[in-house]
Design an enzyme around this catalytic site. Structure first.
Site, PDB file in Angstrom:
ATOM      1  N   ASN A 163      31.824  42.268 -25.732  1.00  0.00           N
ATOM      2  CA  ASN A 163      31.996  41.226 -24.717  1.00  0.00           C
ATOM      3  C   ASN A 163      33.409  40.679 -24.872  1.00  0.00           C
ATOM      4  OD1 ASN A 163      31.907  38.986 -23.080  1.00  0.00           O
ATOM      5  ND2 ASN A 163      30.431  37.847 -24.336  1.00  0.00           N
ATOM      6  N   LYS A 208      35.050  38.681 -23.019  1.00  0.00           N
ATOM      7  CA  LYS A 208      35.234  37.295 -22.546  1.00  0.00           C
ATOM      8  C   LYS A 208      36.543  37.162 -21.752  1.00  0.00           C
ATOM      9  CE  LYS A 208      32.393  35.747 -26.356  1.00  0.00           C
ATOM     10  NZ  LYS A 208      32.012  34.692 -27.285  1.00  0.00           N
ATOM     11  N   HIS A 237      24.669  34.466 -20.776  1.00  0.00           N
ATOM     12  CA  HIS A 237      25.393  34.236 -22.032  1.00  0.00           C
ATOM     13  C   HIS A 237      25.452  32.728 -22.285  1.00  0.00           C
ATOM     14  CE1 HIS A 237      28.637  33.905 -24.914  1.00  0.00           C
ATOM     15  NE2 HIS A 237      28.371  35.156 -25.241  1.00  0.00           N
ATOM     16  N   GLU A 272      27.708  30.835 -23.179  1.00  0.00           N
ATOM     17  CA  GLU A 272      28.867  30.141 -22.590  1.00  0.00           C
ATOM     18  C   GLU A 272      28.634  29.864 -21.110  1.00  0.00           C
ATOM     19  OE1 GLU A 272      31.756  32.915 -24.127  1.00  0.00           O
ATOM     20  OE2 GLU A 272      31.284  32.170 -26.130  1.00  0.00           O
ATOM     21  N   GLU A 302      21.399  35.609 -29.504  1.00  0.00           N
ATOM     22  CA  GLU A 302      22.677  35.072 -29.951  1.00  0.00           C
ATOM     23  C   GLU A 302      22.525  33.595 -30.285  1.00  0.00           C
ATOM     24  OE1 GLU A 302      26.203  37.564 -28.418  1.00  0.00           O
ATOM     25  OE2 GLU A 302      25.712  36.120 -26.874  1.00  0.00           O
ATOM     26  N   GLY A 336      31.352  32.909 -32.243  1.00  0.00           N
ATOM     27  CA  GLY A 336      32.762  32.564 -32.368  1.00  0.00           C
ATOM     28  C   GLY A 336      33.069  31.584 -33.490  1.00  0.00           C
ATOM     29  N   SER A 364      29.223  36.355 -34.282  1.00  0.00           N
ATOM     30  CA  SER A 364      30.079  36.651 -35.440  1.00  0.00           C
ATOM     31  C   SER A 364      29.671  37.923 -36.184  1.00  0.00           C
ATOM     32  CB  SER A 364      30.143  35.447 -36.397  1.00  0.00           C
ATOM     33  OG  SER A 364      30.688  34.317 -35.735  1.00  0.00           O
TER      34      SER A 364
END
Ligand code: PGA
Length: 250
Positions: free
Chosen positions: A9, A11, A95, A97, A167, A173, A212
């Site tokens: 991904n 991003k 996702h 985010e 996730e 991150g 991560s």
């Protein structure tokens, strides 16, 4: 047997030049990866370049998001059929985010998932809890609600052949990875939730871990019985690191 899958991904990262370089690097190291499926999810505007470079290779590509709408006055949106037009096989849906920064709730994520599936894309449904939710002991409730929204809208059949990515938001991150045991526990829970509706869908479901994941921790995560691959953010931006995760999944 579930085929392992590793998805990068990217991003909001990269340029046309860095995209070319990253793709060349991934392609050059892929000969050793024969069992795992490899997918990259670039920013929309780089998809034509990805298609030009990867067409005919064993690597698939997908979008990071899609519109729930098929077309019309929806400025800034990209539809499922547009992604298909450029050879996308997969699309990330929900996702964290998107959920947290762009206000996508369970109902909208489920709508997008069903639209993607009906169009012929393979949706990768992202689920996971925040740190606060984990500390409150409600991880399973959060994940169950995220799954239930999709099952309510599309039925369990909508999940047949799709992919789920667990996730934990606190691991994305941050450099903080879920321990293999923590991840395995939630993966097994997700499978058990699906099994309440359809045993075959549950046992065939590829459930990826994301948050991560990197070369140093990939093997211990990927050897857990219910972890079928990874959704990789930061470590997918360098060919060498991404390839070593692909080899670990292989
Ligand atoms: P990360 O991101 O690997 O950088 O934690 C994973 C993701 O957000 O999909």
């Amino acid at each position: 047997m579930r085929q392992p899958l590793v998805a990068g991904n990217w991003k909001l990262n990269g340029s046309l030049a860095s995209t070319k370089e990253l793709l060349a690097g991934i392609k050059s190291g892929l000969a050793e990866v024969v069992n795992a499926e490899v997918v990259v999810c670039p920013p929309y505007v780089f998809i034509p370049e990805v298609q030009a470079q990867l067409a005919g290779s064993s690597i698939a590509w997908g979008g990071q998001n899609l519109s729930a709408e098929a077309g019309g006055a929806f400025t800034g949106e990209i539809s499922a059929s547009m992604l298909l037009d450029f050879g996308c096989k997969y699309v990330l849906v929900g996702h964290s985010e998107r959920r947290m920064l762009y206000g996508e709730d369970n109902a909208l994520v489920a709508k997008k998932f069903v639209v993607a599936k009906k169009s012929g894309l393979i949706p990768i449904l992202c689920v996971g809890e925040t740190l606060e939710e984990r500390q409150q002991g409600i991880t399973e409730d959060v994940v169950a609600a995220q799954l239930a929204a999709v099952i309510d809208q599309g039925g369990i059949a909508a999940l047949d052949g799709a992919v789920i990515a667990y996730e934990p938001v606190w691991a994305i991150g941050t450099g903080m990875t879920a321990s293999p045991e923590q991840a395995q526990t939630v993966h097994a829970y997700i499978r058990s939730q699906l099994a309440q509706h359809d045993g075959a869908v549950a046992s065939g479901m590829r459930i990826l871990y994301g948050g991560s994941m990197k070369p140093e921790n990939a093997v211990e995560l990927l050897t857990q019985s219910d972890i079928d691959g990874g959704l990789i953010g930061g470590a997918a931006l360098k060919a060498e690191g991404f390839l070593s995760i692909c080899k670990a999944a292989n």
